[in-house]
Design an enzyme around this catalytic site. Structure first.
Site, PDB file in Angstrom:
ATOM      1  CE  LYS A 127      32.007  99.350  23.202  1.00  0.00           C
ATOM      2  NZ  LYS A 127      32.272  99.685  24.581  1.00  0.00           N
ATOM      3  CB  CYS A 187      35.885  96.070  24.976  1.00  0.00           C
ATOM      4  SG  CYS A 187      34.216  95.728  25.543  1.00  0.00           S
TER       5      CYS A 187
HETATM    6  N1  LIG Z   1      31.846  92.995  28.875  1.00  0.00           N
HETATM    7  C1  LIG Z   1      31.995  94.293  28.735  1.00  0.00           C
HETATM    8  O1  LIG Z   1      32.585  94.938  29.579  1.00  0.00           O
HETATM    9  C2  LIG Z   1      31.413  95.031  27.553  1.00  0.00           C
HETATM   10  C3  LIG Z   1      31.430  96.429  27.573  1.00  0.00           C
HETATM   11  C4  LIG Z   1      30.875  97.120  26.502  1.00  0.00           C
HETATM   12  C5  LIG Z   1      30.333  96.408  25.432  1.00  0.00           C
HETATM   13  N2  LIG Z   1      30.361  95.044  25.413  1.00  0.00           N
HETATM   14  C6  LIG Z   1      29.730  94.350  24.280  1.00  0.00           C
HETATM   15  O2  LIG Z   1      28.460  93.890  24.693  1.00  0.00           O
HETATM   16  C7  LIG Z   1      28.143  92.654  24.039  1.00  0.00           C
HETATM   17  C8  LIG Z   1      27.837  91.584  25.073  1.00  0.00           C
HETATM   18  O3  LIG Z   1      29.023  91.355  25.818  1.00  0.00           O
HETATM   19  P1  LIG Z   1      29.012  90.551  27.172  1.00  0.00           P
HETATM   20  O4  LIG Z   1      30.332  90.831  27.801  1.00  0.00           O
HETATM   21  O5  LIG Z   1      27.783  90.843  27.960  1.00  0.00           O
HETATM   22  O6  LIG Z   1      28.932  89.043  26.623  1.00  0.00           O
HETATM   23  P2  LIG Z   1      28.722  87.717  27.483  1.00  0.00           P
HETATM   24  O7  LIG Z   1      29.369  86.626  26.711  1.00  0.00           O
HETATM   25  O8  LIG Z   1      29.108  87.957  28.894  1.00  0.00           O
HETATM   26  O9  LIG Z   1      27.160  87.495  27.480  1.00  0.00           O
HETATM   27  C9  LIG Z   1      26.386  87.284  26.365  1.00  0.00           C
HETATM   28  C10 LIG Z   1      25.232  86.359  26.729  1.00  0.00           C
HETATM   29  O10 LIG Z   1      24.394  86.229  25.596  1.00  0.00           O
HETATM   30  C11 LIG Z   1      23.879  84.904  25.565  1.00  0.00           C
HETATM   31  N3  LIG Z   1      23.392  84.645  24.215  1.00  0.00           N
HETATM   32  C12 LIG Z   1      24.108  84.385  23.086  1.00  0.00           C
HETATM   33  N4  LIG Z   1      23.274  84.267  22.025  1.00  0.00           N
HETATM   34  C13 LIG Z   1      22.032  84.459  22.511  1.00  0.00           C
HETATM   35  C14 LIG Z   1      20.729  84.482  21.896  1.00  0.00           C
HETATM   36  N5  LIG Z   1      20.567  84.283  20.590  1.00  0.00           N
HETATM   37  N6  LIG Z   1      19.652  84.686  22.690  1.00  0.00           N
HETATM   38  C15 LIG Z   1      19.797  84.883  24.016  1.00  0.00           C
HETATM   39  N7  LIG Z   1      20.997  84.870  24.638  1.00  0.00           N
HETATM   40  C16 LIG Z   1      22.083  84.683  23.883  1.00  0.00           C
HETATM   41  C17 LIG Z   1      25.042  84.052  26.020  1.00  0.00           C
HETATM   42  O11 LIG Z   1      24.589  82.802  26.514  1.00  0.00           O
HETATM   43  C18 LIG Z   1      25.661  84.938  27.112  1.00  0.00           C
HETATM   44  O12 LIG Z   1      25.164  84.627  28.387  1.00  0.00           O
HETATM   45  C19 LIG Z   1      29.351  92.349  23.156  1.00  0.00           C
HETATM   46  O13 LIG Z   1      29.115  92.828  21.863  1.00  0.00           O
HETATM   47  C20 LIG Z   1      30.458  93.122  23.798  1.00  0.00           C
HETATM   48  O14 LIG Z   1      31.476  93.452  22.885  1.00  0.00           O
HETATM   49  C21 LIG Z   1      30.879  94.350  26.459  1.00  0.00           C
END
Ligand SMILES: NC(=O)c1ccc[n+]([C@@H]2O[C@H](COP(=O)([O-])OP(=O)(O)OC[C@H]3O[C@@H](n4cnc5c(N)ncnc54)[C@H](O)[C@@H]3O)[C@@H](O)[C@H]2O)c1
Length: 403
Positions: A203, A257
Site C-alpha cells: 500500500k 494517501c
Molecule cells: N480516503 C481514501 O481515499 C483512502 C483510500 C485508501 C486508504 N485510505 C486509508 O484508510 C484509512 C481511513 O481513511 P478515511 O479516508 O476513511 O478516514 P476518515 O477520516 O474519512 O474516516 C475515519 C473515521 O474513523 C472514525 N474513528 C476514528 N477513531 C475511531 C475509533 N477508535 N472507533 C471508531 N471510529 C473511529 C472517525 O470519526 C472517522 O469518521 C486511512 O488509513 C487512510 O489512509 C483512505
C-alpha cells in the site's frame, strides 16, 4: 461469517460497509466515535460525497442489513478503517488504529476475523497482535488476522470497491484464506495472498510511486516556466515516445494517501528512501512556488494599475470534483496568499462546499465575472464551463482548458 463490525465510518469504512451489506449480504454494524456521523448514517444520509452511495445505504438500512453505532457489538469479523495521519515531523500516528483495536478486544472470540484496512506503517499488524494477545492470550492462534489495504478512488467508489484487485496479507495462511473468504463475497476483482509485511509495504509503495511520478511532472512544470516553454504542450509531445508516460503537473499533491503514505516509508528507512523523500519535498515545494507566483502577479498588477486587483482563487479541495480538503495544496496556497492579501478583494471558490469554517466562499460565476486575476488551483468541472477571458490575468496551475 454473518455479522461484521466496521470500525470507522469515513471515506473508506462507510462505503465498504455499505457495499458489504448490499453485495455480500452481511449484517453490518458500522461503528464511529463521532455521534453526528452515526446519527446521520442511521437516517440514511451520507456524510461524505459519493455518487450513488446514499441510495444503497437507504436500501441496506431498509432491509435491516446495516446499522450504525457508537460502540462495537459482538460479531464474527472486525474491520478497522480509522485514520492514520502523521504527527510532528512526519511521524506516522497509529494511535487511532490502536484505540480501534482496543475497542474490540473484549468482543473477540475463537474463530473471529480481525482485519486492518487503514494504511499503516510496516509492522502495525504485529503491534496490534501484541496488544490483543497481551490482554487475551487465550486468543493466540485462535483468531484470524489480516492486513487488507484499500485502493478506492473517492467519487468512483461503487465501481472500484467491486472491481479493484486487492492484496490480502494474513499473519498466517489460514488468516489469508479467511480474509479472502470475506472479501470474495463482495469483491469481483482478483484477491492476491501475501504476508502481512508485504501487504503493508504494498500500500505504501503504490502511493509513493504515484508521488514520485507526480513530482517529476511538477518539477518539469517549474523548469518549463523558467525556460518559457508550455509544459502542457511539452508533456503530450514527450509522451508520443512509446515508452514514456509523464503525468500532468498540478499545484502540488494532496489527500490523505499520496501526500501522507510516503512518510511512513521515509521515517522507517531514512537512509534508503532518498528519492521518495525528495519527491515529497518537490511536491510540497510546488505549492509554495504557486503561492509565490500568485503574490508576484498581484504585486505587478498593483504596480501597473495603481489599484488592488480582485483575485479569484478557484478551488480548495485536493483534487477535482470532491469536497475533501485533507492535505490539499490548494488550501495551503490560499492560506499562504491570504496572509498577505487578507481582504475583500480575494475571493475563495469551492463549488463542492456549501460553507467553510474559516473562509467566506464566493460562487464561482460571481468570482469569475468580478476577478482581475483568476487562479485555477483545482480542475473542477464547473470551472471548465467558464468562457471568454477578456482582459483577465489567468494563472492556470491545473491545465483547466486542456490544451
Ligand atoms: N480516503 C481514501 O481515499 C483512502 C483510500 C485508501 C486508504 N485510505 C486509508 O484508510 C484509512 C481511513 O481513511 P478515511 O479516508 O476513511 O478516514 P476518515 O477520516 O474519512 O474516516 C475515519 C473515521 O474513523 C472514525 N474513528 C476514528 N477513531 C475511531 C475509533 N477508535 N472507533 C471508531 N471510529 C473511529 C472517525 O470519526 C472517522 O469518521 C486511512 O488509513 C487512510 O489512509 C483512505
Amino acid at each position: 461469517m454473518k455479522d461484521i463490525c466496521f470500525i470507522g465510518l469515513g471515506y473508506v469504512g462507510l462505503p465498504t460497509a455499505i457495499i458489504a451489506a448490499d453485495k455480500g449480504n452481511f449484517n453490518i454494524t458500522g461503528v464511529d466515535t463521532n455521534k453526528k456521523i452515526v446519527d446521520k448514517t442511521n437516517k440514511g444520509q451520507l456524510h461524505i460525497e459519493e455518487p450513488g452511495m446514499e441510495e444503497i445505504l437507504q436500501k441496506v438500512i431498509k432491509k435491516g442489513k446495516f446499522k450504525a453505532s457508537v460502540k462495537p457489538v459482538v460479531c464474527d469479523a472486525y474491520i478497522i478503517a480509522v485514520p492514520t495521519p502523521f504527527k510532528g515531523k512526519h511521524l506516522p500516528d497509529i494511535s487511532y488504529v490502536e484505540s480501534a483495536t482496543r475497542s474490540v478486544i473484549s468482543f473477540l472470540k475463537k474463530g473471529d476475523l480481525f482485519i486492518i484496512e487503514s494504511t499503516s506503517p510496516v509492522g502495525t499488524m504485529d503491534k496490534m497482535a501484541d496488544i490483543i494477545f497481551d490482554e487475551r492470550p487465550e486468543l493466540k492462534e485462535n483468531i484470524f488476522m489480516a492486513y487488507c489495504p484499500e485502493r478506492i478512488l473517492p467519487g468512483n467508489v461503487i465501481y472500484e470497491l467491486s472491481h479493484n484487485d486487492r492484496t490480502i496479507g494474513g499473519i498466517n495462511d489460514a488468516s489469508s484464506d479467511k480474509a479472502m473468504e470475506f472479501y470474495s463475497a463482495f469483491v469481483d476483482g482478483n484477491l492476491y495472498k501475501t504476508n502481512t509485511h508485504t501487504a503493508e509495504m504494498c500500500k505504501l509503495v503504490e502511493n509513493s510511486s504515484r508521488d514520485v511520478e507526480i513530482a517529476f511532472a511538477n518539477e518539469l512544470s517549474m523548469i518549463c516556466d523558467k525556460a518559457g516553454i508550455n509544459v502542457y504542450e511539452l508533456i503530450p509531445l514527450a509522451n508520443k515516445h512509446p515508452r514514456v508516460n509523464i503525468l500532468q503537473p498540478g499545484c502540488g499533491v494532496g489527500g490523505h494517501c499520496i501526500a501522507v503514505d510516503p512518510y511512513f516509508i521515509t521515517f522507517a528507512f531514512p537512509e534508503e528512501s532518498k528519492m521518495i523523500a525528495t519527491a515529497r519535498k518537490v511536491n510540497n515545494y510546488k505549492a509554495s512556488w504557486c503561492a509565490e507566483k500568485i503574490k508576484n502577479t498581484i504585486l505587478n498588477f498593483i504596480i501597473e494599475h495603481k489599484k488592488k486587483p480582485y483575485v479569484a482563487m478557484m478551488g480548495l479541495s485536493f483534487k477535482p470534483d470532491i469536497d475533501d480538503l485533507r492535505e490539499s495544496p490548494a488550501k495551503y496556497i490560499v492560506s499562504n496568499v491570504i496572509q498577505e492579501y487578507n481582504n475583500e478583494d480575494l475571493m475563495i471558490v469551492e463549488p463542492n462546499l456549501k460553507i467553510h469554517n474559516i473562509y467566506k466562499l464566493t460562487n464561482y460565476k460571481e468570482a469569475w465575472e468580478k476577478a482581475d486575476i483568476v487562479v485555477f488551483l483545482v480542475a473542477h468541472k464547473e470551472f471548465k464551463t467558464l468562457a471568454g477571458k477578456g482582459n483577465k490575468i489567468i494563472l492556470d496551475f491545473c491545465n483547466i482548458n486542456k490544451i
